[in-house]
Write an enzyme that holds these catalytic residues in place. Structure first.
Site, PDB file in Angstrom:
ATOM      1  N   GLU A 256       0.895  -1.315   0.126  1.00 35.78           N
ATOM      2  CA  GLU A 256      -0.056  -0.049   0.009  1.00 35.78           C
ATOM      3  C   GLU A 256       0.981   1.243   0.046  1.00 35.78           C
ATOM      4  OE1 GLU A 256      -3.731   1.780   2.581  1.00 35.78           O
ATOM      5  OE2 GLU A 256      -3.554  -0.359   2.105  1.00 35.78           O
TER       6      GLU A 256
ATOM      7  N   ASP B 254      -3.246  -3.126   3.220  1.00 33.82           N
ATOM      8  CA  ASP B 254      -3.608  -3.322   4.603  1.00 33.82           C
ATOM      9  C   ASP B 254      -4.815  -4.132   4.637  1.00 33.82           C
ATOM     10  OD1 ASP B 254      -1.528  -1.671   5.162  1.00 33.82           O
ATOM     11  OD2 ASP B 254      -2.795   0.229   5.409  1.00 33.82           O
TER      12      ASP B 254
ATOM     13  N   ASP C 292      -7.819  -4.299   5.973  1.00 29.58           N
ATOM     14  CA  ASP C 292      -8.974  -3.726   6.654  1.00 29.58           C
ATOM     15  C   ASP C 292     -10.055  -3.852   5.001  1.00 29.58           C
ATOM     16  OD1 ASP C 292      -7.944  -1.634   5.248  1.00 29.58           O
ATOM     17  OD2 ASP C 292      -7.636  -0.514   7.111  1.00 29.58           O
TER      18      ASP C 292
ATOM     19  N   TYR D  50      -0.310  -3.123  13.250  1.00 26.23           N
ATOM     20  CA  TYR D  50      -1.220  -2.486  12.472  1.00 26.23           C
ATOM     21  C   TYR D  50      -2.229  -1.494  13.354  1.00 26.23           C
ATOM     22  CZ  TYR D  50      -4.414  -1.385   8.779  1.00 26.23           C
ATOM     23  OH  TYR D  50      -5.050  -0.628   7.888  1.00 26.23           O
TER      24      TYR D  50
END
Length: 859
Positions: free
Chosen positions: A10, A114, A116, A330
């Protein structure tokens, strides 16, 4: 045969760290639009060549097509049914082109975004820009790495158990983006045009509405309304003063507070006549203050605001930086419980040599630590955890404060509870009852490393049942009930979490938005105080449709979005249903906006009484008023017309000159900063370009819309236009033109009319202007430069020189480039010679076969 595997992270820093861990440091890097790290290894049991690169956040962003972009011609109500498209989020970074280029020749794709919902959405954006350019492979071609920290063991473990990207979670993000875009833009455009067209001192560039932003503001305004409506009442409390062994005892009256002074005085006299306070009972009990659960994002943001005096957005930026640097796990997680099998010992081992808490960590390990109890494992990521040791010298001040808290919280969570003895004594005097409470710590537990959570108060002196204590004084204390205080950021975050407003990642963004919109200000103690504009907006929603600002509506939408992420609801059906509801609310709001307007009328000044006369209107030839409050604009009281101007610039009249097209007096706009450019504009042409196909630019005007200054105008005869003042194409951007700044003396300069690239012309110039001729080599306009007497660098002390700033060897070393690198090599015309002429003559030669415009690199 060796296969090629493309891996995408990312952020560039994450790509470098992941490649470093997986290659064991045996990689080589090259620079494309973004860095690419290459190494050899194996994949699916076959020899493989890896390419590791990254994006920079979202690759694509949702927007309306061009036909719906014009605020003046688009009815906001049509936006609910308008189509949407996805454009490249940062076109200048060329991320799409980079991904497509790197995907060529690759066989497999591994996604390291990431973990999520936003990360899942970016996964599919990456796939859209890679799969079509890759070789076709049988079976699974796209793999998803899931990880919670940037450490070698975590990254290697993720590589060994690759999965697939989650389309449902990606669709839930698409649903939220579409709803927020259509609902937010429709309300924002209508409100902005309606209220900015009537009031001059709103001090807001846009009057925005947001499905999450507005309920967040509502929490702050509701607290303000409670404060404003509060009526303080006096009360009285009987307080006997006693002590034992020189230690005073604080007593609480069983009746609490009385609101009748005469009755309170009677009780005071009764107690005073009793003279002795008798101990009726003494009880002791061992109690515990539980150690904290694991640390999630919301708790970190609350502590950062309340204890560290950091705004949520700033704290989140620091936590993410610590994560990408490998110091923390994270930082966007909802979980407060660790998953089964989490290796606490590995985390503790990393901290036992720390100069501050290393000794405490070693003691925990020696005595046997206990895993944190309670909390909730949402299943997204483990709680925020320190991954490697860092000292105060390794980090900047704010990063250290966040890191220090995270480590102490983790150590506290694996420590014992704080154990203490609570003593409660009951007293009686003349029939009135009183109590006193004391605490005595037995084992500090986690408070040893989190001292701010230690017990407050003191132990009671030794008391025995039946003992009498003489009264020293009986005070009748008078106080007043007090209003609740304004919400702190920490309390606001708690409210947002309670009602499901935003996610752990977006909560800081929503709070930051209401600050930037001038709806609230953050004052001492990080208390969030609504402004007049914020209060008026929410009061208006409450009058028209309270559900527009209440959190329950957004909370319901978030539940539906969560169902999309779990595969329990269809994305299109959820979006269509929600848009239909908001469309009806929007139409009702538009029909009843007069109710809100009445509140604005009572709080803000109309345009006619705002601002100061500045320039003449081209229609009525009367003076228009300049309103400096955000959004800056001109208002003609006679024509009742509003003309936006660039925001954040200093505005003044430009020598009384007028536009040849519409006769509006020209303005001169100066941007702030030592290198801020200055340019003229016509107030009418700025928002109403007179030529078709003009791409607006410059600083944003009212409602966030750019305009057309004179430096973008293609009028062939106006002496202020790009045609008359333009020198050459900009080397830094695709469609910019370098334009002579006509008022930049004594530091004459050329500015790009599209980007921040600029060139300072030679020093000590008396004057600079454009010649009529073009350079024969590169076709740039020639400049006529006139030096001050005695300051000329020309031979023979000549003062005037005509030359090409692009390829003239005499001028090149005398000019200075700012905010740019060099001319990009382009298919060129012309030969290899730069030319100057006049009194004083210069000739320059470029290398054989080289575009003469490339000579800007010599600056």
């Amino acid at each position: 045969m060796t296969i090629t595997v493309l891996m995408v992270a990312e952020k560039p820093s994450l790509a470098a760290s992941i490649a470093q861990h997986l290659s064991g440091g045996k990689m080589h890097s090259r620079r494309s639009a973004l860095e690419v790290h290459e190494y050899d290894g194996s994949f699916l049991g076959r020899a493989a060549h890896y390419r590791m690169t990254s994006v920079i956040g979202h690759v694509l962003s949702i927007d309306f097509p061009a036909k719906f972009q014009n605020w003046d011609t688009t009815d906001p109500s049509t936006l609910f049914d308008a189509p949407t498209l996805k454009n490249e989020s940062n076109p200048k970074a060329h991320v799409c082109r980079h991904l497509q280029s790197e995907a060529k020749g690759c066989d497999y794709l591994v996604l390291w975004l990431d973990c999520d919902r936003e990360g899942e959405n970016i996964c599919f954006e990456v796939m859209d820009n890679t799969l079509r350019w890759m070789h076709k492979a049988q079976g699974q071609q796209v793999f998803r790495a899931r990880f919670s920290a940037i450490t070698a063991p975590e990254i290697r473990a993720a590589m060994n158990k690759l999965g697939e990207p989650n389309r449902n979670e990606a669709l839930s993000v698409d649903a939220r983006q579409e709803l927020d875009l259509k609902v937010g833009v429709a309300f924002t455009r209508f409100q902005t045009r309606f209220f900015q067209g009537k009031y001059g001192n709103l001090d807001a560039s846009v009057v925005s509405y947001g499905p999450c932003q507005t309920p967040t503001l509502n929490f702050c305004v509701e607290r303000h309304q409670k404060i404003a409506a509060f009526q303080p009442e006096p009360f009285w409390v009987v307080r006997p003063h006693v002590s034992k062994g020189g230690q005073s005892i604080t007593l609480e009256w069983a009746r609490g507070r009385l609101f009748d002074v005469d009755v309170a005085q009677v009780f005071r006299k009764v107690v005073a006549d009793g003279q002795v306070l008798k101990v009726t009972s003494v009880t002791e009990k061992e109690e515990r203050r539980g150690r904290p659960h694991g640390l999630n994002t919301v708790e970190l943001l609350k502590v950062a605001s309340s204890a560290l005096n950091m705004g949520p957005a700033h704290a989140m930026q620091i936590a993410e930086r610590l994560y990408t640097s490998g110091y923390l796990s994270y930082p966007r997680t909802e979980s407060t419980a660790y998953p089964p099998g989490f290796d606490f010992n590995e985390v503790l081992v990393a901290q036992r040599r720390h100069p501050t808490w290393g000794e405490y960590t070693s003691a925990i390990m020696a005595n046997g630590f206990t895993a944190p109890k309670g909390g909730t494992d949402v299943g997204d990521h483990p709680p925020i955890t320190p991954m490697v040791m860092a000292t105060e010298h390794d980090l900047d001040t704010d990063s250290w404060r966040i890191y220090d808290y995270v480590v102490r919280h983790f150590l506290g969570s694996v420590s014992g509870d704080c154990v203490y003895r609570r003593t409660k004594a009951s007293f009686s005097c003349a029939g009135e009852s009183f109590t006193a409470t004391g605490t005595h710590p037995l084992r500090p537990g986690f408070t040893a490393v989190m001292p701010w959570r230690a017990l407050e108060g003191q132990a009671l002196p030794t008391l025995t049942e039946g003992e009498g204590l003489p009264l020293q004084e009986v005070e009748l204390y008078q106080g007043k009930t007090s209003a609740p205080d304004y919400l702190t950021e920490s309390e606001l975050i708690s409210q947002m979490e309670k009602y499901g407003i935003g996610t752990d990642a977006s909560i800081p963004v929503h709070i930051n938005n209401i600050c930037e919109r001038n709806y609230v200000t953050v004052q001492s103690g990080r208390r969030v105080v609504p402004t007049e504009l914020g209060i008026t907006l929410v009061r208006g929603y409450q009058l028209i449709d309270p559900e527009l600002c209440r959190p329950q509506v957004r909370s319901h939408v978030e539940v539906q979005i969560g169902m999309i992420a779990k595969g329990q609801a269809d994305k299109d059906a959820v979006v269509a249903h929600a848009l239909q509801q908001f469309r009806q609310k929007f139409l009702f709001f538009v029909a009843k906006v007069a109710r809100m307007d009445a509140l604005f009328e009572a709080s803000f000044s109309p345009l006619a009484s705002s601002g100061k006369p500045l320039s003449k209107c081209g229609k009525c030839k009367r003076y228009m008023k300049y309103i400096s409050q955000r959004p800056s604009r001109l208002y003609c009281p006679t024509c009742e017309e509003v003309y936006p101007v660039p925001q954040g610039t200093a505005i003044k009249l430009y020598k009384g000159l007028a536009c040849p097209l519409d006769e509006f007096e020209l303005l001169l706009c100066s941007m702030s900063g030592p290198d801020g450019m200055t340019y003229p504009l016509c107030p009418y042409c700025y928002s109403n370009p007179p030529f078709e196909g003009i791409q607006k630019g410059g600083s944003e005007g009212s409602a966030g819309r750019g305009g057309m200054p004179c430096t973008l105008c293609p009028h062939p005869k106006c002496k202020h236009s790009m045609i008359r003042q333009g020198v050459s194409s900009c080397p830094e951007c695709d469609d910019g033109t370098l334009v002579l700044d006509p008022v930049s003396a004594p530091k004459w300069r050329l500015d790009c009319n599209r980007c921040s690239f600029l060139i300072y012309l030679p020093a000590e110039l008396h004057n600079a202007k454009l010649a009529k001729e073009h350079c024969q080599d590169c076709e740039s306009k020639l400049l006529v430069l006139d030096w001050k007497k005695g300051k000329s660098p020309l031979q023979g002390a000549e003062t005037e020189y005509t030359g090409c700033v692009v390829c003239d060897e005499l001028l090149q070393p005398l000019c200075e480039v700012k905010h740019g690198r060099s001319y990009a090599k382009r298919p060129g015309r012309g030969g290899r010679r730069g030319r100057g002429r006049g009194r004083g003559r210069g000739r320059g030669r470029a290398k054989k076969g080289e575009d003469p415009r490339m000579s800007f690199r010599d600056f």
